[in-house]
Design a protein around this motif. Sequence first.
Motif, PDB file in Angstrom:
ATOM      1  N   ASP A   9       0.824  -1.210   0.000  1.00 55.47           N
ATOM      2  CA  ASP A   9       0.000   0.000   0.000  1.00 55.47           C
ATOM      3  C   ASP A   9       0.856   1.257   0.000  1.00 55.47           C
ATOM      4  O   ASP A   9       0.528   2.236  -0.675  1.00 55.47           O
ATOM      5  CB  ASP A   9      -0.950   0.000   1.202  1.00 55.47           C
ATOM      6  N   GLU A  10       1.947   1.249   0.765  1.00 49.57           N
ATOM      7  CA  GLU A  10       2.855   2.406   0.796  1.00 49.57           C
ATOM      8  C   GLU A  10       3.395   2.692  -0.609  1.00 49.57           C
ATOM      9  O   GLU A  10       3.418   3.827  -1.069  1.00 49.57           O
ATOM     10  CB  GLU A  10       4.009   2.136   1.761  1.00 49.57           C
ATOM     11  N   PHE A  11       3.819   1.651  -1.303  1.00 49.33           N
ATOM     12  CA  PHE A  11       4.310   1.816  -2.671  1.00 49.33           C
ATOM     13  C   PHE A  11       3.207   2.334  -3.593  1.00 49.33           C
ATOM     14  O   PHE A  11       3.399   3.293  -4.348  1.00 49.33           O
ATOM     15  CB  PHE A  11       4.858   0.498  -3.222  1.00 49.33           C
ATOM     16  N   ASP A  12       2.038   1.721  -3.526  1.00 48.09           N
ATOM     17  CA  ASP A  12       0.960   2.058  -4.454  1.00 48.09           C
ATOM     18  C   ASP A  12       0.525   3.515  -4.295  1.00 48.09           C
ATOM     19  O   ASP A  12       0.190   4.186  -5.273  1.00 48.09           O
ATOM     20  CB  ASP A  12      -0.220   1.106  -4.273  1.00 48.09           C
ATOM     21  N   ARG A  13       0.554   4.041  -3.067  1.00 48.81           N
ATOM     22  CA  ARG A  13       0.158   5.436  -2.828  1.00 48.81           C
ATOM     23  C   ARG A  13       1.123   6.438  -3.459  1.00 48.81           C
ATOM     24  O   ARG A  13       0.761   7.588  -3.668  1.00 48.81           O
ATOM     25  CB  ARG A  13       0.021   5.697  -1.328  1.00 48.81           C
ATOM     26  N   THR A  14       2.348   6.009  -3.777  1.00 42.61           N
ATOM     27  CA  THR A  14       3.318   6.929  -4.390  1.00 42.61           C
ATOM     28  C   THR A  14       3.109   7.072  -5.896  1.00 42.61           C
ATOM     29  O   THR A  14       3.736   7.923  -6.520  1.00 42.61           O
ATOM     30  CB  THR A  14       4.771   6.448  -4.154  1.00 42.61           C
ATOM     31  N   ARG A  15       2.265   6.264  -6.453  1.00 45.36           N
ATOM     32  CA  ARG A  15       2.053   6.269  -7.898  1.00 45.36           C
ATOM     33  C   ARG A  15       0.952   7.257  -8.278  1.00 45.36           C
ATOM     34  O   ARG A  15       0.076   7.561  -7.472  1.00 45.36           O
ATOM     35  CB  ARG A  15       1.688   4.850  -8.343  1.00 45.36           C
ATOM     36  N   PRO A  16       0.944   7.733  -9.519  1.00 48.37           N
ATOM     37  CA  PRO A  16      -0.147   8.603  -9.966  1.00 48.37           C
ATOM     38  C   PRO A  16      -1.481   7.874  -9.822  1.00 48.37           C
ATOM     39  O   PRO A  16      -1.534   6.637  -9.974  1.00 48.37           O
ATOM     40  CB  PRO A  16       0.175   8.855 -11.446  1.00 48.37           C
ATOM     41  N   PRO A  17      -2.551   8.591  -9.539  1.00 51.89           N
ATOM     42  CA  PRO A  17      -3.853   7.939  -9.323  1.00 51.89           C
ATOM     43  C   PRO A  17      -4.256   6.967 -10.429  1.00 51.89           C
ATOM     44  O   PRO A  17      -4.788   5.895 -10.154  1.00 51.89           O
ATOM     45  CB  PRO A  17      -4.834   9.109  -9.231  1.00 51.89           C
ATOM     46  N   GLU A  18      -3.975   7.323 -11.678  1.00 48.80           N
ATOM     47  CA  GLU A  18      -4.371   6.437 -12.792  1.00 48.80           C
ATOM     48  C   GLU A  18      -3.562   5.142 -12.838  1.00 48.80           C
ATOM     49  O   GLU A  18      -3.972   4.170 -13.476  1.00 48.80           O
ATOM     50  CB  GLU A  18      -4.287   7.172 -14.140  1.00 48.80           C
ATOM     51  N   ASP A  19      -2.410   5.120 -12.166  1.00 49.96           N
ATOM     52  CA  ASP A  19      -1.571   3.916 -12.146  1.00 49.96           C
ATOM     53  C   ASP A  19      -1.731   3.086 -10.880  1.00 49.96           C
ATOM     54  O   ASP A  19      -1.231   1.957 -10.812  1.00 49.96           O
ATOM     55  CB  ASP A  19      -0.091   4.290 -12.306  1.00 49.96           C
ATOM     56  N   GLN A  20      -2.397   3.646  -9.878  1.00 49.87           N
ATOM     57  CA  GLN A  20      -2.563   2.899  -8.637  1.00 49.87           C
ATOM     58  C   GLN A  20      -3.394   1.643  -8.903  1.00 49.87           C
ATOM     59  O   GLN A  20      -4.386   1.679  -9.620  1.00 49.87           O
ATOM     60  CB  GLN A  20      -3.219   3.766  -7.568  1.00 49.87           C
ATOM     61  N   GLY A  21      -2.941   0.541  -8.374  1.00 48.58           N
ATOM     62  CA  GLY A  21      -3.645  -0.726  -8.548  1.00 48.58           C
ATOM     63  C   GLY A  21      -3.450  -1.369  -9.911  1.00 48.58           C
ATOM     64  O   GLY A  21      -4.119  -2.343 -10.221  1.00 48.58           O
ATOM     65  N   SER A  22      -2.531  -0.861 -10.725  1.00 47.58           N
ATOM     66  CA  SER A  22      -2.385  -1.391 -12.079  1.00 47.58           C
ATOM     67  C   SER A  22      -1.549  -2.664 -12.137  1.00 47.58           C
ATOM     68  O   SER A  22      -1.581  -3.364 -13.135  1.00 47.58           O
ATOM     69  CB  SER A  22      -1.804  -0.339 -13.022  1.00 47.58           C
ATOM     70  N   TRP A  23      -0.804  -2.949 -11.081  1.00 49.02           N
ATOM     71  CA  TRP A  23      -0.061  -4.205 -11.039  1.00 49.02           C
ATOM     72  C   TRP A  23       0.251  -4.569  -9.597  1.00 49.02           C
ATOM     73  O   TRP A  23       0.195  -3.735  -8.701  1.00 49.02           O
ATOM     74  CB  TRP A  23       1.200  -4.166 -11.891  1.00 49.02           C
ATOM     75  N   CYS A  24       0.554  -5.826  -9.405  1.00 50.78           N
ATOM     76  CA  CYS A  24       0.926  -6.346  -8.098  1.00 50.78           C
ATOM     77  C   CYS A  24       1.762  -7.597  -8.339  1.00 50.78           C
ATOM     78  O   CYS A  24       1.596  -8.266  -9.362  1.00 50.78           O
ATOM     79  CB  CYS A  24      -0.329  -6.675  -7.284  1.00 50.78           C
ATOM     80  N   ALA A  25       2.648  -7.906  -7.418  1.00 47.21           N
ATOM     81  CA  ALA A  25       3.489  -9.095  -7.569  1.00 47.21           C
ATOM     82  C   ALA A  25       3.572  -9.829  -6.243  1.00 47.21           C
ATOM     83  O   ALA A  25       3.435  -9.232  -5.180  1.00 47.21           O
ATOM     84  CB  ALA A  25       4.883  -8.702  -8.038  1.00 47.21           C
ATOM     85  N   CYS A  26       3.786 -11.131  -6.329  1.00 50.58           N
ATOM     86  CA  CYS A  26       3.992 -11.910  -5.110  1.00 50.58           C
ATOM     87  C   CYS A  26       5.108 -12.916  -5.340  1.00 50.58           C
ATOM     88  O   CYS A  26       5.400 -13.297  -6.466  1.00 50.58           O
ATOM     89  CB  CYS A  26       2.715 -12.567  -4.629  1.00 50.58           C
ATOM     90  N   ASN A  27       5.733 -13.290  -4.231  1.00 51.41           N
ATOM     91  CA  ASN A  27       6.907 -14.157  -4.284  1.00 51.41           C
ATOM     92  C   ASN A  27       6.770 -15.320  -3.326  1.00 51.41           C
ATOM     93  O   ASN A  27       6.103 -15.218  -2.290  1.00 51.41           O
ATOM     94  CB  ASN A  27       8.164 -13.365  -3.879  1.00 51.41           C
ATOM     95  N   ASP A  28       7.463 -16.382  -3.655  1.00 52.23           N
ATOM     96  CA  ASP A  28       7.616 -17.523  -2.766  1.00 52.23           C
ATOM     97  C   ASP A  28       8.597 -17.099  -1.672  1.00 52.23           C
ATOM     98  O   ASP A  28       9.740 -16.756  -1.976  1.00 52.23           O
ATOM     99  CB  ASP A  28       8.174 -18.707  -3.561  1.00 52.23           C
ATOM    100  N   PRO A  29       8.184 -17.089  -0.406  1.00 51.14           N
ATOM    101  CA  PRO A  29       9.093 -16.626   0.643  1.00 51.14           C
ATOM    102  C   PRO A  29      10.348 -17.492   0.784  1.00 51.14           C
ATOM    103  O   PRO A  29      11.368 -17.014   1.273  1.00 51.14           O
ATOM    104  CB  PRO A  29       8.249 -16.656   1.914  1.00 51.14           C
ATOM    105  N   SER A  30      10.300 -18.730   0.298  1.00 51.16           N
ATOM    106  CA  SER A  30      11.491 -19.585   0.355  1.00 51.16           C
ATOM    107  C   SER A  30      12.462 -19.275  -0.785  1.00 51.16           C
ATOM    108  O   SER A  30      13.591 -19.740  -0.778  1.00 51.16           O
ATOM    109  CB  SER A  30      11.091 -21.061   0.299  1.00 51.16           C
ATOM    110  N   GLY A  31      11.992 -18.520  -1.793  1.00 50.85           N
ATOM    111  CA  GLY A  31      12.838 -18.190  -2.929  1.00 50.85           C
ATOM    112  C   GLY A  31      12.930 -19.274  -3.981  1.00 50.85           C
ATOM    113  O   GLY A  31      13.653 -19.132  -4.965  1.00 50.85           O
ATOM    114  N   VAL A  32      12.189 -20.353  -3.820  1.00 50.23           N
ATOM    115  CA  VAL A  32      12.271 -21.480  -4.757  1.00 50.23           C
ATOM    116  C   VAL A  32      11.329 -21.305  -5.951  1.00 50.23           C
ATOM    117  O   VAL A  32      11.727 -21.491  -7.091  1.00 50.23           O
ATOM    118  CB  VAL A  32      11.970 -22.812  -4.030  1.00 50.23           C
TER     119      VAL A  32
END
Length: 141
Positions: free
Chosen positions: A41-64
Amino acid sequence: MSSIKQFQVTFDCAEPERVARFWCEVLGYVVAPPKGFATWDEFDRTRPPEDQGSWCACNDPSGVGPRLFFQRVPEGKVAKNRVHLDVRVGTGLVGEERLAVLEAECTRLVALGAVRVELLADDHDACIVMQDVEGNEFCLD
């Protein structure tokens, strides 16, 4: 020629964060904010309003496992996926034991918003075809 060391799987969707959070629950992944930010959310709030919510990513916490990337697109899903994920919860199991594990995971995922499409089974193998929260097909295998 060198081999590829990393790859990500990208999903086109209407609501990237919603779909990302669904897959985090399915796979035990985490929504990882970009470097320099404590939360998504902190990252997304720094983006222009039209770009907020335009992408998201998730990772495997183990790195595998691979990174999953979700990007907003204007068009809706209209046909069956050409590529899908197999969520391998029954590896090494057969018969009724395998089916019980698949059914238990199916029940958990339906509670998260997934849709059960069909059970594909014979005397030796089984999988359950499902859809995520935006209708993308995947299999419980």
